[in-house]
Design a protein around this motif. Structure first.
Motif, PDB file in Angstrom:
ATOM      1  N   HIS A 121       0.839  -1.204   0.000  1.00 15.50           N
ATOM      2  CA  HIS A 121       0.000   0.000   0.000  1.00 15.50           C
ATOM      3  C   HIS A 121       0.873   1.252   0.000  1.00 15.50           C
ATOM      4  O   HIS A 121       2.032   1.210   0.400  1.00 15.50           O
ATOM      5  N   LEU A 122       0.250   2.349  -0.398  1.00 19.28           N
ATOM      6  CA  LEU A 122       0.893   3.650  -0.238  1.00 19.28           C
ATOM      7  C   LEU A 122       0.262   4.351   0.963  1.00 19.28           C
ATOM      8  O   LEU A 122      -0.959   4.273   1.149  1.00 19.28           O
ATOM      9  N   VAL A 123       1.093   5.004   1.742  1.00 23.42           N
ATOM     10  CA  VAL A 123       0.580   5.813   2.850  1.00 23.42           C
ATOM     11  C   VAL A 123       1.314   7.145   2.849  1.00 23.42           C
ATOM     12  O   VAL A 123       2.445   7.246   2.364  1.00 23.42           O
ATOM     13  N   THR A 124       0.645   8.152   3.363  1.00 16.98           N
ATOM     14  CA  THR A 124       1.327   9.428   3.548  1.00 16.98           C
ATOM     15  C   THR A 124       1.806   9.490   4.992  1.00 16.98           C
ATOM     16  O   THR A 124       1.148   8.951   5.886  1.00 16.98           O
ATOM     17  N   VAL A 125       2.948  10.135   5.196  1.00 16.23           N
ATOM     18  CA  VAL A 125       3.500  10.211   6.553  1.00 16.23           C
ATOM     19  C   VAL A 125       4.029  11.608   6.864  1.00 16.23           C
ATOM     20  O   VAL A 125       4.402  12.360   5.960  1.00 16.23           O
ATOM     21  N   SER A 126       4.031  11.904   8.135  1.00 15.58           N
ATOM     22  CA  SER A 126       4.676  13.114   8.640  1.00 15.58           C
ATOM     23  C   SER A 126       5.190  12.721  10.022  1.00 15.58           C
ATOM     24  O   SER A 126       5.021  11.573  10.438  1.00 15.58           O
ATOM     25  N   GLY A 165       5.836  12.947   3.529  1.00 15.44           N
ATOM     26  CA  GLY A 165       6.330  12.078   2.458  1.00 15.44           C
ATOM     27  C   GLY A 165       5.334  10.975   2.143  1.00 15.44           C
ATOM     28  O   GLY A 165       4.283  10.845   2.795  1.00 15.44           O
ATOM     29  N   ILE A 166       5.661  10.225   1.112  1.00 17.70           N
ATOM     30  CA  ILE A 166       4.825   9.076   0.715  1.00 17.70           C
ATOM     31  C   ILE A 166       5.673   7.823   0.912  1.00 17.70           C
ATOM     32  O   ILE A 166       6.819   7.772   0.466  1.00 17.70           O
ATOM     33  N   LEU A 167       5.105   6.836   1.590  1.00 13.06           N
ATOM     34  CA  LEU A 167       5.815   5.576   1.794  1.00 13.06           C
ATOM     35  C   LEU A 167       5.095   4.433   1.107  1.00 13.06           C
ATOM     36  O   LEU A 167       3.866   4.412   1.024  1.00 13.06           O
ATOM     37  N   ILE A 168       5.881   3.494   0.623  1.00 14.27           N
ATOM     38  CA  ILE A 168       5.353   2.224   0.106  1.00 14.27           C
ATOM     39  C   ILE A 168       5.515   1.238   1.267  1.00 14.27           C
ATOM     40  O   ILE A 168       6.633   1.066   1.766  1.00 14.27           O
TER      41      ILE A 168
END
Lengths: 202, 515
Positions: free
Chosen positions: B77-82, B395-398
């Protein structure tokens, strides 16, 4: 006068022989070696091991291993329990506890003697000191190899064996990994007294 | 006559060749300067190319990396992170965000990632565009910005959000939405008991106790400048409304006092129209590609801005819906002679790589692309133009594994029955927690000490736990088929150091072979 000299030399020789006869260190050493050799030979196919693993001074795991001929047993903590029944070199039945029941599987894995650490031990690796047999430094690598860990980064730092009444009662090995010390303590019990009953599974 | 005809033909031919060479100069062309490097990482693939690009009479050298993953793998999945601080924002390098994410979700594996939105680099670090992380609208202002949108079903879009004021959400301890409604009055008391209102400590008027306001102790309140972005907290069990301060807020209206309990989480956030099923958004600048063609957003740029070359981070979506990321090196004229890309070249590159829609994320010194090696370490794929990894806003994480699900919202009468409680809970010799499978269950919630994990399977590795003693229990998470079950009986588990586990595994082999 001559007789006196001859008697003096004779006396000296006798004394020297007596003193030489009194030096029993070599005999003692060989007796200790023989004791260890005998103790290791006693650990064949019926005994129990109580194993404690410490991370520094904190007890991290307690396990029990029992060996009874072609049956063996392993238990660690509340949940992990195995019975093994070998009926041939390539015929092993595994009883694995899964919660409130046992799962039975068959394996044709060949018996692997490289894990039988006590048979791989050589009494010559140890030196007797203060009621213990200490692993000589030149044999650290041999004992490490005997343990045959998959993780090559585990280093052996020390090992000692204790005999109680000439029976092997304790094996204590110290390992180091990433500068942390782990103490692997084996207590040997119930030699030739272990009876394993394989669980009945429907 | 013949002479005339020959002359005309010559003119036509000259014009043809002139135009075709001009046409050729206007075509985006890439010539490889070395063989492409293909790399397989854990769960991702990467290709790195060094090319010469020719476009609009300009020739330059370009090194770029493409990072892709298997979009059809249901476990990726893709998730956004901070990594924002409560009551503030914050900045951190991408590798720091990966580390924080792994600390928060040790049962998930980060496979790679890229930097995200433009941000308030010299001050608070807040992102510029609306930012959704784990279904929560962390920032909702500036809806004119383009967004890369990650939906709950792992589909992706590039578009914009539409603001619809603020909303209040009440989530129960199972993260199920108990209440969700648009706020009628923000930072002002409700006109009557049927209106939902939220009041912050900056409100200077009085609140009538007849409105039954509830004091929420905030775990987070965020502003951009003086503009409110979001607040999150839980019902205060001791304080009352006179205790309202900058770390609390009031909610009132409808029958909230009967709905909200101290176990609930109250969220006040921007209401973005039709974004309820959005897991994450990442803000960007211009559209690079739209409908398979380079976007007018970048072709219309003129003057100095059109000529600026810099490192770039772009995200593209292909015709089959799959997503890929591109990072172009730049500002490396003194090194490899790579200046970076103009915006239009970025669009051309994304189109040539198969994007039907693409967005420009933050670039320059922020451009970062990382991939996880098979041994769990990470490789930074691009050359960082600052010489070090820059602290960024998000950022965007896989990631691989059971990521948190969209909070469930039951509309209308709840006719669900309670799930059966998991039984036969134990930990095997490989530190896998096992328990009975429950019919209809899609997720289980494992509580280990003060940590909670979600899993879709009835086997869950506890290897990510730090050494120590844990009391562990399992329950079925609610879904459309049923309500959350009771917790299973608690079991005691001691998480050990890896070396101890290795010694125990050796003992098992000893026992297995000693008969």
């Amino acid at each position: 006068m001559k007789i006196r000299k001859v008697l003096g030399v004779f006396l000296l020789l006798t004394l020297a022989l007596f003193i030489a006869g009194c030096d029993t260190t070599g005999d003692l050493n060989s007796t200790r070696e023989q004791d260890l050799r005998n103790a290791l030979a006693e650990l064949t196919d019926n005994y129990e091991l109580e194993v404690n693993i410490y991370f520094y001074d904190e007890l991290e795991a307690e396990a029990i291993i029992k060996v009874d001929g072609n049956k063996s047993y392993y238990k660690e903590g509340e949940f992990v329990e195995f019975y093994y029944l070998r009926e041939g070199l390539r015929d092993l039945t595994i009883y694995q506890k899964e919660g409130d029941s046992f799962n039975v599987t068959n394996s044709n894995d060949l018996k692997d003697i490289k894990y039988d650490i006590f048979r791989l031990f050589k009494y010559q690796w140890f030196t007797y000191s203060n009621n213990k047999y200490l692993l000589k430094e030149e044999y650290y690598e041999d004992l490490r190899e005997a343990f045959n860990f998959e993780n090559e980064e585990i280093e052996l730092k020390a090992a000692e064996v204790v005999l109680t009444n000439k029976v092997l009662s304790d094996l204590r090995v110290t390992f180091e990994q990433e500068r942390d010390l782990y103490y692997f303590y084996f207590k040997v019990k119930n030699i030739n007294k272990v009876v394993i009953e394989i669980p009945e599974v429907n | 006559m013949k002479k005339n005809l020959s002359f005309v033909l010559l003119v036509v031919l000259t014009l043809f060749f002139f135009n075709s060479s001009k046409l050729k100069a206007n075509q985006f062309q890439m010539k490889p300067l070395e063989d492409a490097t293909y790399r397989n990482f854990d769960g991702t693939t990467n290709v790195e190319r060094l090319v010469q690009i020719e476009y609009k009479d300009e020739v330059s050298k370009l090194r770029y990396n493409v990072l892709e993953f298997d979009n059809n793998d249901p476990d990726i999945h893709l998730v956004t992170v901070s990594d924002y601080v409560n009551f503030k924002w914050g900045m951190k390098p991408l590798e720091g965000m990966i580390y924080s994410f792994q600390q928060k979700y040790p049962h998930l594996e980060v496979l790679g990632g890229v930097n995200g939105d433009f941000y308030d680099i010299n001050n608070t670090g807040h992102p510029i565009a609306p930012f959704i992380e784990d279904y929560e609208v962390i920032k909702g202002s500036r809806t004119e910005r383009n967004l890369f949108i990650i939906k709950a079903d792992d589909s992706y879009e590039i578009g914009r959000a539409k603001s619809d004021g603020y909303e209040i959400l009440v989530l129960d301890e199972n993260r199920e939405v108990k209440f969700r409604e648009k706020i009628a009055k923000f930072n002002a008391p409700a006109a009557n008991e049927n209106e939902i209102a939220v009041v912050l400590s900056s409100y200077e008027g009085t609140i009538s106790s007849s409105l039954n306001p509830l004091l929420i102790e905030a775990s987070d309140i965020k502003y951009t400048g003086s503009s409110f972005e979001r607040a999150k907290g839980s019902l205060s069990s001791v304080a009352n409304i006179v205790d309202l301060d900058h770390e609390s807020f009031l909610i009132m209206g409808k029958n909230l006092p009967e709905i909200v309990t101290t176990n609930d989480t109250v969220i006040v956030q921007h209401r973005l129209k039709d974004f309820e099923d959005v897991r994450g958004t990442m803000g960007g600048a211009e559209m690079l590609v739209e409908n398979g063609e380079v976007s007018s957003d970048v072709t219309s740029i003129t003057g100095f801005e059109a000529k600026v070359r810099a490192p770039r981070t772009n995200v593209g979506i292909k015709a089959d819906g799959s997503v890929f990321f591109v990072v172009a090196n730049g500002r490396d004229e003194d090194g490899e002679g790579v200046p970076g890309l103009t915006h239009e070249e970025s669009g051309q590159l994304m189109k040539s790589l198969g994007a039907v829609i693409a967005l420009r994320l933050d670039g320059g010194g922020s451009s970062t692309m990382m991939a996880r090696n098979f041994d769990g370490t990470f490789t930074t794929l691009n050359k960082l133009s600052d010489g070090h990894m820059r602290s960024i806003s998000n950022g965007i994480l896989i990631v691989r594994g059971d990521i948190p699900e969209q909070p469930l919202e039951i509309k209308g009468e709840d006719t669900r029955t309670v799930f059966e409680t998991p039984t036969n809970v134990f930990v095997d010799h490989q530190n896998n927690l096992r328990f009975s499978k429950i019919n209809g269950a899609t997720r289980y919630i494992i509580t280990a000490g003060n940590k909670q994990f979600e899993t879709s399977k009835n086997v869950f590795s506890l290897n990510s736990l730090n050494p120590g003693d844990y009391e562990i229990k399992v329950r079925v998470k609610s879904n459309l088929n049923g309500k959350t079950s009771l917790n299973s009986e608690e079991i005691f588990y001691k998480a050990k150091h890896k070396t101890t586990d290795e010694l125990l595994n050796w003992l098992i082999k000893f026992a297995k072979n000693k008969n």
